[in-house]
Design an enzyme around this catalytic site. Structure first.
Site, PDB file in Angstrom:
ATOM      1  N   ARG A 407       0.907  -1.441  -0.089  1.00 38.38           N
ATOM      2  CA  ARG A 407       0.001  -0.125   0.041  1.00 38.38           C
ATOM      3  C   ARG A 407       0.758   1.319  -0.017  1.00 38.38           C
ATOM      4  O   ARG A 407       1.821   1.182   0.452  1.00 38.38           O
ATOM      5  CB  ARG A 407      -1.061  -0.004   1.305  1.00 38.38           C
ATOM      6  CG  ARG A 407      -1.875   1.285   1.102  1.00 38.38           C
ATOM      7  CD  ARG A 407      -2.587   1.491   2.620  1.00 38.38           C
ATOM      8  NE  ARG A 407      -3.306   2.604   2.486  1.00 38.38           N
ATOM      9  CZ  ARG A 407      -4.084   3.493   3.551  1.00 38.38           C
ATOM     10  NH1 ARG A 407      -4.076   2.909   4.787  1.00 38.38           N
ATOM     11  NH2 ARG A 407      -4.714   4.623   3.141  1.00 38.38           N
ATOM     12  N   HIS A 408       0.387   2.326  -0.620  1.00 31.08           N
ATOM     13  CA  HIS A 408       1.016   3.650  -0.734  1.00 31.08           C
ATOM     14  C   HIS A 408       1.126   4.021   0.738  1.00 31.08           C
ATOM     15  O   HIS A 408       0.865   3.522   1.838  1.00 31.08           O
ATOM     16  CB  HIS A 408       0.409   4.533  -1.520  1.00 31.08           C
ATOM     17  CG  HIS A 408      -1.186   4.777  -0.999  1.00 31.08           C
ATOM     18  ND1 HIS A 408      -1.128   5.509   0.278  1.00 31.08           N
ATOM     19  CD2 HIS A 408      -2.156   4.554  -1.309  1.00 31.08           C
ATOM     20  CE1 HIS A 408      -2.601   5.745   0.231  1.00 31.08           C
ATOM     21  NE2 HIS A 408      -3.248   5.166  -0.713  1.00 31.08           N
ATOM     22  N   HIS A 594      -2.942   0.247  -3.556  1.00 30.96           N
ATOM     23  CA  HIS A 594      -3.795   1.042  -2.317  1.00 30.96           C
ATOM     24  C   HIS A 594      -4.102  -0.174  -1.184  1.00 30.96           C
ATOM     25  O   HIS A 594      -3.560  -1.191  -1.422  1.00 30.96           O
ATOM     26  CB  HIS A 594      -4.890   1.411  -2.882  1.00 30.96           C
ATOM     27  CG  HIS A 594      -4.715   2.293  -4.153  1.00 30.96           C
ATOM     28  ND1 HIS A 594      -4.529   3.711  -4.027  1.00 30.96           N
ATOM     29  CD2 HIS A 594      -4.646   1.889  -5.470  1.00 30.96           C
ATOM     30  CE1 HIS A 594      -4.164   4.253  -5.242  1.00 30.96           C
ATOM     31  NE2 HIS A 594      -4.349   3.172  -6.117  1.00 30.96           N
TER      32      HIS A 594
END
Length: 680
Positions: A407-408, A594
Site C-alpha cells: 500500500r502507498h 492501495h
C-alpha cells in the site's frame, strides 16, 4: 475383438464448442428464441452467462415477450486526455452550477441519431460497423475542435476537414443499414460536442470560465466510434440511480437495489404529493412505486448498452473493442467475471450484485483481450492459443518466486484535510505550510484542482516507503525483485519511487505503469481522478518502462458502478498477467497500489473467493500505510496433494500467503504544534 462402429454424430470438441454462437447455447439451455435474442441485445452480446443472468433478473418483466425493437445510436466519443478533461468539467459544472441539458449524456458527437433495430438484427449492425471501420480507406485527418460560447449554448465544433470525413463514415453506415431494411439517417448538420445548454443566464460566466480551461486539441486525446443501444421504454423518461435500497412493503412498490437505475416520467417527480413516484427498474424491467428520496438524477446514458467501440487511429491496424452491459459499466475485465469452465452453466446469481461466486478466473494475454470479448463465456482459451494456466517451470531459480504487494505511504489529504486552498496562493504556486508537507509538488495539467483526487505523499509517507525499501534490500530484495508494477495514482508512484531508492535499484528496474492496479472505482461516484500524463510523470522524476503495454487501459476505468466482485476480478487479472509476462525471466514481482490492493491481488491467487463490498470496506481499515503482503509460489512437494493436470494436460502453479520477510512499521499520531500555546 469387435471393431467400434463409426459415430454419426461425434462428441463436440473444444474447438467446435468455441464456434457455437451464444444464441445457440441459450436455445440449448431451453430459452425461447425471442427471449434469448432480447437478452443478448440488452447485454451487448457479451456472453452467455450474462445473457442468462439478464433473463433470470427479468423473469417478471411484463415486456419480456414483447417484440419491441431497441433504439440504437452511433456516437463519436473522445478518449484519453480530452475525455479526462471533459469528465472533470462535467463534475465541476454540475457541482458549481447544477445540472443542465448536457449532463443527460456522456460527452459525444452525434453521428446517427436513434434508430430502431429488431433484436435478431443486433449482430448484423455490429458486423456492419466493423466492416466499415476495417475498409475505410480514406485517411482520417487529426480531429480539430473549435470552441463556441453563447448565452444559451457552449460546446466544440469539428473543423470542416474533420467533419467531412466523419460525416462520410456516418452516411455510409446509414446507407448500408437501409440495405438490411433498417431506417436510419446520418446527422447532416454541423458536428459538435455539447458542453452546456438550457442553463440559467446567471451561470454563464462560471460555465464560460470552466469551458475556456479545457484544451480540446491535445496530442494525448483520441476518438472512438461507439454504437450504443437503449430500452425503448426509456424514450421520454428520465434516469435516476438508486442510492438507498428498498424492500417493498406493499404489492405495488418497486424493489430498489444499489447499482440499479430507474426510468421515471419527468412529470412524476414534479407532481408527486406524498414523496412517492412510479418508475421502471433497469435491472429487472418491473415497475412500481418508490420513495423519491431513495434515488437521485443521473445521466440517461448510464442506462445504455455499449455494443461496439472502434478506435479512430489512422496508424492502428486493429479495432479496440469493448463489449459491455451499460455505458458506464464497460470494462473488458468484466468479461473475466463471467468466464467459467463449465459450458452452459445456469448460475442464478445476479451478476450486478456484490455476492461472491465460484467463478473460475481465466487469464488471457492483454493483447488478445479483445478477441475474447467476441466469444461467449465458458470456452477453453488454450484452444485459441491463449493458455488459461501457467505451466510449471522446469526448475525454480533462486528459490520459489514471490509476489510483494504494498500500500502507498501517508497521503497529504488524509493527514491535513482540505489542504489545496491552504497551500496554493492566488497564482497557483505551491507553498509548504508544514514540515510534513512535500517540499514541492509535480507540475501537472489542471493544477491545483487536479490534486484533489490525486494527492501526493507527505514527507512521512516518502520516508515510510524508503524505510520499506531499505528493509527489503537488507533481506536480499535488491537481487530478487526484478519487476515492478504501479497504480497510476501520484501517491502510489511516489511510494514506488522511494521503495526503489531504498532498494538502490531505481536506475536499473523501471516502473511498469498499470492502470488496472487503481483502487475500487465505486469509491469515485462523482468523477475519476485526473492522473498525471506519462510526460508529467517523467518530468516528476519517475522512471517508467517505455515498452510496457497496459493490461487494463485507462479508458477501461470508467465503470464507477463497479461491484466489489468485479474489482477483485480486475485486480486478479492484472496479477495473473504480471506473473505470466515475467515468468520466463524469473525474479520476484512488486505491485504498488492501495489498501484494497493487498487483498484484491492476492485473495484469488491463493484460492479464495472475492469478498463482498461490506467485507472489503472492513478489511481496508486494517491495512495501514506501506503495509506489505507477501505471496510465494509453492514448491513441487507442497503441491503434491492436489497436483493432477487439468484437461489441457498442464499443471497449475499454486501460491500461498506467507509472513513478509520484513517486520511491519508502527508509528504514533502526532499533534500539530501551535507555538502560541507557550504565550503567557
Amino acid at each position: 475383438m469387435a471393431e467400434l462402429p463409426p459415430r454419426k454424430n461425434a462428441t463436440p470438441t473444444k474447438l467446435t464448442k468455441l464456434l457455437i454462437s451464444p444464441l445457440k447455447v441459450l436455445l440449448q439451455m431451453g430459452f425461447p428464441k425471442h427471449r434469448a435474442e432480447k437478452a443478448l441485445a440488452a447485454t451487448g452480446y457479451r456472453n452467455v452467462q450474462l445473457a442468462s443472468d439478464w433473463l433470470l433478473a427479468h423473469v417478471n418483466d411484463p415486456t419480456l415477450d414483447d417484440l419491441q425493437p431497441r433504439e440504437y445510436l452511433l456516437y463519436l466519443c473522445p478518449s484519453g486526455f480530452l475525455q479526462s478533461q471533459l469528465q472533470e468539467f462535467w463534475a465541476r459544472s454540475a457541482e458549481e452550477c447544477g445540472r443542465n441539458g448536457a449532463h443527460e449524456f456522456l460527452p459525444h458527437v452525434t453521428l446517427v441519431p436513434p434508430f430502431k433495430v429488431p433484436d435478431s438484427a443486433a449482430p448484423s449492425i455490429v458486423s456492419l460497423l466493423e466492416r466499415i471501420a476495417e475498409h475505410e480507406n480514406q485517411p482520417i485527418p487529426e480531429l480539430r475542435l473549435e470552441t463556441y460560447i453563447s448565452q444559451n449554448f457552449m460546446g466544440f465544433f469539428l473543423n470542416q476537414d474533420s467533419a467531412e470525413v466523419i460525416k462520410s463514415i456516418a452516411a455510409r453506415f446509414a446507407r448500408e443499414l437501409a440495405q438490411i431494411n433498417i431506417a436510419a439517417e446520418a446527422h447532416t448538420q454541423a458536428l459538435h460536442l455539447t458542453l452546456a445548454y438550457n442553463f440559467p443566464s446567471g451561470q454563464y460566466s462560471t460555465l464560460e470560465y470552466l469551458v475556456k480551461n479545457i484544451n480540446p486539441n491535445t496530442d494525448a486525446s483520441h476518438w472512438q466510434l461507439r454504437l450504443y443501444s437503449r430500452d425503448i421504454r426509456l424514450s421520454g423518461k428520465k434516469v435516476y440511480k438508486v442510492i438507498f435500497p428498498h424492500v417493498p412493503r406493499e404489492t405495488d412498490e418497486l424493489e430498489l437495489l444499489l447499482g440499479d437505475f430507474v426510468y421515471v416520467d419527468p412529470e412524476a417527480c414534479n407532481n408527486s404529493i406524498d414523496g412517492w413516484i412510479e418508475g421502471i427498474s433497469w435491472l429487472t424491467g418491473c415497475s412500481g412505486f418508490l420513495p423519491k428520496n431513495y434515488v437521485e438524477k443521473t445521466a440517461e446514458s448510464d442506462a445504455w448498452t455499449l455494443h461496439k467501440s472502434v478506435e479512430l487511429n489512422p496508424s492502428a491496424d486493429e479495432l479496440d473493442e469493448i463489449d459491455g452491459v451499460s455505458a458506464s459499466s464497460d470494462q473488458a475485465l468484466r468479461l473475466l467475471n463471467q468466464m467459467s469452465p463449465e459450458l452452459g452453466s445456469n448460475n442464478d446469481t445476479n451478476s450486478h450484485r456484490d455476492q461472491p461466486t465460484s467463478t473460475k478466473v481465466v487469464a488471457v494475454r492483454p493483447t488478445e483481450l479483445s478477441k475474447c470479448t467476441e466469444n461467449y463465456a465458458n470456452f477453453n482459451l488454450d484452444m485459441a492459443g491463449l493458455s488459461p494456466v501457467v505451466e510449471r517451470p522446469l526448475a525454480f531459480k533462486q528459490g520459489p518466486r514471490r509476489l510483494f504487494i504494498v500500500r502507498h505511504g501517508e497521503r497529504i489529504d488524509f493527514t491535513f484535510g482540505t489542504w489545496i486552498p491552504y497551500c496554493f496562493d492566488e497564482t497557483g504556486k505551491y507553498v509548504r505550510k508544514d514540515l510534513n508537507m512535500p517540499l514541492s509538488v509535480p507540475k501537472r495539467q489542471g493544477s491545483p484542482e487536479s490534486f484533489f483526487k490525486d494527492c501526493p505523499l507527505t514527507i512521512l509517507g516518502e520516508t515510510q516507503a524508503g524505510l520499506l525499501g531499505q528493509a527489503l534490500r537488507a533481506v536480499g530484495g535488491s537481487n530478487r525483485i526484478q519487476h515492478v508494477y504501479c497504480s497510476p495514482s501520484l501517491r502510489s508512484l511516489q511510494t514506488c519511487h522511494n521503495i526503489l531508492k531504498g532498494l538502490e535499484i531505481e536506475h536499473s528496474v523501471p516502473i511498469c505503469l498499470e492502470p488496472g492496479l487503481f483502487e475500487w472505482l465505486a469509491w469515485y461516484q462523482d468523477s475519476m481522478p485526473q492522473f498525471l500524463t506519462p510526460n508529467e510523470m517523467l518530468d516528476a522524476g519517475f522512471r517508467l518502462h517505455d515498452q510496457h503495454q497496459y493490461f487494463i487501459d485507462f479508458s477501461e476505468l470508467s465503470d464507477r458502478r463497479e461491484s466489489a466482485e468485479q474489482y477483485y476480478m480486475r485486480s486478479h487479472y492484472v496479477t495473473q498477467c504480471a506473473l505470466r509476462c515475467t515468468e520466463h525471466i524469473g525474479g520476484d514481482v512488486l505491485l504498488i497500489g492501495h489498501a484494497s490492493t493487498l487483498d484484491a491481488c492476492s485473495r484469488q491467487l491463493v484460492g479464495g473467493l472475492p469478498r463482498s463490498a461490506q467485507e472489503l470496506s472492513r478489511i481496508v481499515h486494517r491495512i495501514p500505510y506501506c503495509s506489505l503482503a507477501a505471496v510465494q509460489q509453492c514448491l513441487p512437494e507442497e503441491s503434491s496433494l492436489d497436483d493432477s493436470p487439468d484437461e489441457t494436460g498442464s499443471h497449475k502453479i499454486k501460491w500461498k500467503l506467507i509472513e513478509p520477510p520484513v517486520p511491519p512499521m508502527t508509528y504514533s499520531a502526532n499533534l500539530r504544534f501551535d507555538w502560541q500555546t507557550l504565550l503567557p
